[in-house]
Design an enzyme around this catalytic site. Structure first.
Site, PDB file in Angstrom:
ATOM      1  N   ASN A 194       0.857  -1.183   0.000  1.00 42.02           N
ATOM      2  CA  ASN A 194       0.000   0.000   0.000  1.00 42.02           C
ATOM      3  C   ASN A 194       0.892   1.232   0.000  1.00 42.02           C
ATOM      4  O   ASN A 194       1.970   1.220   0.581  1.00 42.02           O
ATOM      5  CB  ASN A 194      -0.881   0.018   1.253  1.00 42.02           C
ATOM      6  CG  ASN A 194      -1.765   1.256   1.326  1.00 42.02           C
ATOM      7  OD1 ASN A 194      -2.403   1.630   0.337  1.00 42.02           O
ATOM      8  ND2 ASN A 194      -1.814   1.898   2.475  1.00 42.02           N
ATOM      9  N   HIS A 247       0.980   5.209   1.147  1.00 46.11           N
ATOM     10  CA  HIS A 247       0.289   6.112   2.080  1.00 46.11           C
ATOM     11  C   HIS A 247       0.983   7.477   2.037  1.00 46.11           C
ATOM     12  O   HIS A 247       2.217   7.542   2.069  1.00 46.11           O
ATOM     13  CB  HIS A 247       0.349   5.528   3.498  1.00 46.11           C
ATOM     14  CG  HIS A 247      -0.412   6.351   4.480  1.00 46.11           C
ATOM     15  ND1 HIS A 247      -1.783   6.291   4.600  1.00 46.11           N
ATOM     16  CD2 HIS A 247       0.001   7.283   5.380  1.00 46.11           C
ATOM     17  CE1 HIS A 247      -2.176   7.151   5.530  1.00 46.11           C
ATOM     18  NE2 HIS A 247      -1.124   7.759   6.015  1.00 46.11           N
ATOM     19  N   SER A 257       4.941   6.744   2.269  1.00 44.33           N
ATOM     20  CA  SER A 257       5.433   5.452   2.758  1.00 44.33           C
ATOM     21  C   SER A 257       4.815   4.331   1.931  1.00 44.33           C
ATOM     22  O   SER A 257       3.627   4.380   1.602  1.00 44.33           O
ATOM     23  CB  SER A 257       5.022   5.235   4.224  1.00 44.33           C
ATOM     24  OG  SER A 257       5.481   6.275   5.050  1.00 44.33           O
ATOM     25  N   ASP A 306      -2.843   0.671   7.496  1.00 42.10           N
ATOM     26  CA  ASP A 306      -1.534   1.356   7.505  1.00 42.10           C
ATOM     27  C   ASP A 306      -0.566   0.828   8.561  1.00 42.10           C
ATOM     28  O   ASP A 306       0.337   1.551   9.002  1.00 42.10           O
ATOM     29  CB  ASP A 306      -1.713   2.880   7.741  1.00 42.10           C
ATOM     30  CG  ASP A 306      -2.644   3.509   6.730  1.00 42.10           C
ATOM     31  OD1 ASP A 306      -2.654   3.060   5.572  1.00 42.10           O
ATOM     32  OD2 ASP A 306      -3.369   4.451   7.103  1.00 42.10           O
TER      33      ASP A 306
HETATM   34  C1  GRF Z   1      -2.394   8.494  -2.672  1.00 40.61           C
HETATM   35  O1  GRF Z   1      -1.898   9.652  -2.089  1.00 40.61           O
HETATM   36  C2  GRF Z   1      -2.218   7.317  -1.743  1.00 40.61           C
HETATM   37  O2  GRF Z   1      -1.180   7.464  -0.857  1.00 40.61           O
HETATM   38  C3  GRF Z   1      -3.481   7.291  -0.976  1.00 40.61           C
HETATM   39  O3  GRF Z   1      -4.452   7.657  -1.896  1.00 40.61           O
HETATM   40  C4  GRF Z   1      -3.886   8.532  -2.859  1.00 40.61           C
HETATM   41  C5  GRF Z   1      -4.326   8.048  -4.208  1.00 40.61           C
HETATM   42  O4  GRF Z   1      -4.196   9.037  -5.160  1.00 40.61           O
HETATM   43  N1  GRF Z   1      -3.669   6.006  -0.347  1.00 40.61           N
HETATM   44  P1  GRF Z   1      -4.627   8.789  -6.675  1.00 40.61           P
HETATM   45  O5  GRF Z   1      -6.076   8.339  -6.665  1.00 40.61           O
HETATM   46  O6  GRF Z   1      -3.727   7.718  -7.215  1.00 40.61           O
HETATM   47  O7  GRF Z   1      -4.416  10.102  -7.335  1.00 40.61           O
END
Ligand code: GRF
Length: 196
Positions: free
Chosen positions: A106, A108, A140, A149
């Site tokens: 994932n 984050h 991260s 997370d």
């Molecule tokens: C990213 O910032 C990711 O870290 C979080 O959701 C966002 C997704 O952005 N989990 P996008 O939809 O790929 O623009």
């Protein structure tokens, strides 16, 4: 490396991974994109790139267990060996977690363990970072467990928080770093010798 990606909204992180695969910067292929949101731009992006897509949610499967089983079956069918959560807003079920143990990552938008866990998603993360007066933030990449997370962090990228930053300024700066980080991290994982 065959990647199945799950995304709930815009999919700009997903797009960076698809582009890196197509440009040869990442030795991998995105073989399936799943979303819980049938209107997600991430699905449209995948479709435009000729990648199979699937909508799986409580609308398609009212029962959590049936949803988990359908997702596990679709992932197996795709031949994916890694799963990427790229802005996926739901928890994964036990079958999927067991089938891809230590093979789900994932991304984050903060320096975990800070600003992670339930309630820290999207712009809320950046709002909290700014409200706390942090001097730096970042992104991260971590392995996924059944807690939001909470799995082991395997890569981070840092960015400065600048005075006068608005939420969108910080969000954009973090996302730029995040796109590069996820591509580099997936390449590192692809280069790892097979475990079995
Ligand atoms: C990213 O910032 C990711 O870290 C979080 O959701 C966002 C997704 O952005 N989990 P996008 O939809 O790929 O623009």
């Amino acid at each position: 490396m065959r990647i199945a990606a799950l995304a709930s909204h815009g999919g700009s992180i997903l797009q960076a991974v698809i582009d890196a695969c197509q440009q040869g910067d990442l030795q991998a292929e995105v073989v399936l994109v799943i979303s819980n949101n049938s209107g997600a731009e991430a699905l449209a992006r995948a479709h435009r790139c000729g990648i199979p897509t699937l909508h799986l949610s409580s609308a398609t499967h009212a029962d959590d267990r049936a949803l988990d089983e359908a997702m596990a079956a679709a992932l197996a069918e795709s031949g994916a060996d890694w799963v990427l959560l790229a802005g996926y807003m739901k928890k994964l079920g036990p079958r999927v977690l067991a089938a891809y143990r230590d093979r789900i990552v994932n991304t984050h938008p903060a320096l975990l363990p800070k600003y992670g866990g339930r309630g820290y998603y999207g712009r809320r993360v950046h709002e909290a970072v700014l409200a706390a007066g942090e001097r730096e933030s970042g992104a991260s990449v971590h392995l996924v467990t059944d807690e939001y997370d909470a799995g082991p962090v395997i890569a981070q990228a840092r960015v400065p928080v600048r005075s006068g930053d608005r939420v969108e300024d910080l969000e954009n700066r973090v996302k730029d770093a995040e796109r590069a980080l996820i591509v580099a991290t997936l390449q590192r994982l692809a280069d790892q010798p097979a475990l079995d």
